[in-house]
Design an enzyme around this catalytic site. Structure first.
Site, PDB file in Angstrom:
ATOM      1  N   ARG A  58      55.615   2.221  34.586  1.00 26.02           N
ATOM      2  CA  ARG A  58      56.154   1.703  35.847  1.00 26.02           C
ATOM      3  C   ARG A  58      55.348   2.239  37.025  1.00 26.02           C
ATOM      4  O   ARG A  58      54.850   3.351  36.985  1.00 26.02           O
ATOM      5  CB  ARG A  58      57.621   2.134  36.003  1.00 26.02           C
ATOM      6  CG  ARG A  58      58.508   1.366  35.080  1.00 26.02           C
ATOM      7  CD  ARG A  58      59.965   1.647  35.219  1.00 26.02           C
ATOM      8  NE  ARG A  58      60.302   2.775  36.062  1.00 26.02           N
ATOM      9  CZ  ARG A  58      61.534   3.287  36.127  1.00 26.02           C
ATOM     10  NH1 ARG A  58      62.489   2.770  35.396  1.00 26.02           N
ATOM     11  NH2 ARG A  58      61.794   4.305  36.908  1.00 26.02           N
ATOM     12  N   LYS A  73      68.482  16.220  36.943  1.00 23.10           N
ATOM     13  CA  LYS A  73      69.669  16.546  37.742  1.00 23.10           C
ATOM     14  C   LYS A  73      70.891  15.705  37.326  1.00 23.10           C
ATOM     15  O   LYS A  73      71.997  16.228  37.242  1.00 23.10           O
ATOM     16  CB  LYS A  73      69.311  16.256  39.207  1.00 23.10           C
ATOM     17  CG  LYS A  73      70.177  16.886  40.222  1.00 23.10           C
ATOM     18  CD  LYS A  73      69.452  17.016  41.547  1.00 23.10           C
ATOM     19  CE  LYS A  73      68.708  15.763  41.980  1.00 23.10           C
ATOM     20  NZ  LYS A  73      69.494  14.868  42.810  1.00 23.10           N
ATOM     21  N   ARG A  98      71.192  15.806  52.401  1.00 21.53           N
ATOM     22  CA  ARG A  98      69.759  15.523  52.354  1.00 21.53           C
ATOM     23  C   ARG A  98      69.062  15.986  53.635  1.00 21.53           C
ATOM     24  O   ARG A  98      67.845  16.012  53.700  1.00 21.53           O
ATOM     25  CB  ARG A  98      69.515  14.013  52.255  1.00 21.53           C
ATOM     26  CG  ARG A  98      69.702  13.404  50.877  1.00 21.53           C
ATOM     27  CD  ARG A  98      68.370  13.258  50.181  1.00 21.53           C
ATOM     28  NE  ARG A  98      68.087  12.031  49.473  1.00 21.53           N
ATOM     29  CZ  ARG A  98      68.731  11.540  48.427  1.00 21.53           C
ATOM     30  NH1 ARG A  98      69.810  12.069  47.977  1.00 21.53           N
ATOM     31  NH2 ARG A  98      68.284  10.455  47.830  1.00 21.53           N
ATOM     32  N   ARG A 110      55.971  11.066  45.952  1.00 20.60           N
ATOM     33  CA  ARG A 110      57.439  11.177  45.991  1.00 20.60           C
ATOM     34  C   ARG A 110      57.865  12.642  45.999  1.00 20.60           C
ATOM     35  O   ARG A 110      58.801  13.033  46.695  1.00 20.60           O
ATOM     36  CB  ARG A 110      58.043  10.520  44.740  1.00 20.60           C
ATOM     37  CG  ARG A 110      58.581   9.153  44.977  1.00 20.60           C
ATOM     38  CD  ARG A 110      59.191   8.606  43.712  1.00 20.60           C
ATOM     39  NE  ARG A 110      60.593   8.967  43.530  1.00 20.60           N
ATOM     40  CZ  ARG A 110      61.237   8.863  42.382  1.00 20.60           C
ATOM     41  NH1 ARG A 110      60.623   8.425  41.304  1.00 20.60           N
ATOM     42  NH2 ARG A 110      62.511   9.185  42.296  1.00 20.60           N
ATOM     43  N   ARG A 140      56.179   8.581  30.728  1.00 18.49           N
ATOM     44  CA  ARG A 140      57.215   7.569  30.504  1.00 18.49           C
ATOM     45  C   ARG A 140      56.584   6.189  30.318  1.00 18.49           C
ATOM     46  O   ARG A 140      55.620   5.845  30.975  1.00 18.49           O
ATOM     47  CB  ARG A 140      58.174   7.510  31.698  1.00 18.49           C
ATOM     48  CG  ARG A 140      58.966   8.765  31.837  1.00 18.49           C
ATOM     49  CD  ARG A 140      60.310   8.553  32.452  1.00 18.49           C
ATOM     50  NE  ARG A 140      60.309   7.797  33.673  1.00 18.49           N
ATOM     51  CZ  ARG A 140      61.414   7.624  34.392  1.00 18.49           C
ATOM     52  NH1 ARG A 140      62.557   8.151  33.988  1.00 18.49           N
ATOM     53  NH2 ARG A 140      61.374   6.938  35.506  1.00 18.49           N
TER      54      ARG A 140
HETATM   55  P1  ADP Z   1      66.609   9.017  44.608  1.00 16.99           P
HETATM   56  O1  ADP Z   1      66.748  10.386  44.023  1.00 16.99           O
HETATM   57  O2  ADP Z   1      65.721   8.108  43.829  1.00 16.99           O
HETATM   58  O3  ADP Z   1      66.317   9.030  46.084  1.00 16.99           O
HETATM   59  P2  ADP Z   1      69.481   8.496  45.031  1.00 16.99           P
HETATM   60  O4  ADP Z   1      70.355   7.717  44.128  1.00 16.99           O
HETATM   61  O5  ADP Z   1      69.861   9.924  45.253  1.00 16.99           O
HETATM   62  O6  ADP Z   1      68.036   8.312  44.400  1.00 16.99           O
HETATM   63  O7  ADP Z   1      69.409   7.802  46.481  1.00 16.99           O
HETATM   64  C1  ADP Z   1      68.992   6.473  46.644  1.00 16.99           C
HETATM   65  C2  ADP Z   1      68.844   6.144  48.110  1.00 16.99           C
HETATM   66  O8  ADP Z   1      70.117   6.229  48.759  1.00 16.99           O
HETATM   67  C3  ADP Z   1      67.969   7.123  48.899  1.00 16.99           C
HETATM   68  O9  ADP Z   1      66.608   6.794  48.821  1.00 16.99           O
HETATM   69  C4  ADP Z   1      68.523   6.943  50.313  1.00 16.99           C
HETATM   70  O10 ADP Z   1      68.026   5.771  50.918  1.00 16.99           O
HETATM   71  C5  ADP Z   1      69.997   6.759  50.073  1.00 16.99           C
HETATM   72  N1  ADP Z   1      70.736   8.061  50.116  1.00 16.99           N
HETATM   73  C6  ADP Z   1      71.348   8.697  49.077  1.00 16.99           C
HETATM   74  N2  ADP Z   1      71.917   9.849  49.477  1.00 16.99           N
HETATM   75  C7  ADP Z   1      71.657   9.950  50.803  1.00 16.99           C
HETATM   76  C8  ADP Z   1      71.957  10.926  51.797  1.00 16.99           C
HETATM   77  N3  ADP Z   1      72.643  12.048  51.503  1.00 16.99           N
HETATM   78  N4  ADP Z   1      71.513  10.709  53.072  1.00 16.99           N
HETATM   79  C9  ADP Z   1      70.821   9.601  53.397  1.00 16.99           C
HETATM   80  N5  ADP Z   1      70.485   8.644  52.512  1.00 16.99           N
HETATM   81  C10 ADP Z   1      70.891   8.810  51.223  1.00 16.99           C
END
Ligand code: ADP
Length: 232
Positions: free
Chosen positions: A160, A13, A88, A171, A127
């Protein structure tokens, strides 16, 4: 044009967000990156988000919604933007719909990168990382020159913890459970499902094609298509 990019962890993505942003000249906004920047800057918001992010939970809707509203009111968003990692939750989606209406933006277009679970698991469990220089290899398409050791410093590569199969499958399950209701919220809107188990260049071409075709067609006809399965 307001684009929402959805896809499971490991689907590529981030790469597509960069390519789309460069080609359409609209900012790509990742709420995860914004929250990490707040943490690094040591702001109050960053401090509130820190422990939640560390535990893998979701930051509260109010915090993320306020942060997002401020971001898209900036001038670089006036011609549109792409969102990665937001909304989200259904609450965030409802908030975004209202915010777009009030701010004079068209309804969001949803791009959903769909990759079969086994393909994702194959990718992630292939990976390997160098413990010294942190370089990441992929045994499928970017293997080290000598098996098991880093090309740059000869250190033994390792897997990892979050790339181990069971951890990664968990996940993916969490992602599915959280994302299904959000995608369901958008089913009556312009929604494109894109097959993501292809090379980044191929996926990008498909996204570009979908967006170009929709400019040529009335919106009613363009809504809810699912991209054709591709064979190669
Ligand atoms: P990942 O895809 O590994 O979850 P992101 O960079 O999208 O990585 O997000 C990292 C963290 O930031 C999430 O696990 C969450 O805690 C927080 N976060 C990101 N976007 C949102 C959102 N739209 N609503 C709530 N928490 C968010």
């Amino acid at each position: 044009m307001v684009l929402l990019l959805f896809g499971p962890p490991g689907c590529g993505k981030g790469t597509q967000a960069r390519l789309i942003s460069n080609s359409l000249k609209i900012p790509s906004i990742s709420t995860g990156e914004m929250l990490r920047a707040e943490m690094q800057a040591g702001t109050e918001l960053g401090r509130m988000a820190q422990s939640i992010m560390a535990s893998g939970g979701l930051v509260g809707d109010d915090i993320v919604n306020t942060m997002l509203a401020a971001r898209i009111s900036r001038p670089d968003c006036s011609a549109g933007f792409l969102l990665d990692g937001y909304p989200r939750t259904v609450e965030q989606a409802v908030f975004l719909d209202g915010l777009l209406r009030r701010s004079g933006f068209p309804p969001a277009i949803i791009l959903h990168l769909d990759v079969p679970t086994d393909a994702l698991v194959g990718r992630m469990t292939s990976r390997r990382q160098c413990p010294q220089c942190k370089r990441i290899y992929n045994l499928l398409h970017e293997p080290p020159k000598s098996p098991g050791v880093c090309d740059d410093d000869g250190a033994a590569l390792f897997t990892r913890k979050d790339d181990r199969e069971e951890v990664f499958r968990e996940r993916l399950r969490t992602y599915d459970n959280l994302t299904q209701p959000v995608l369901a919220h958008y089913q009556d809107q312009e929604y494109y499902q894109i097959r993501g188990d292809r090379s980044p260049a191929y996926i990008f071409e498909e996204i570009t094609g979908v967006l170009e075709r929709r400019v040529e067609r009335p919106v009613e006809q363009a809504s809810r298509p699912v991209s054709e399965p591709l064979t190669c």
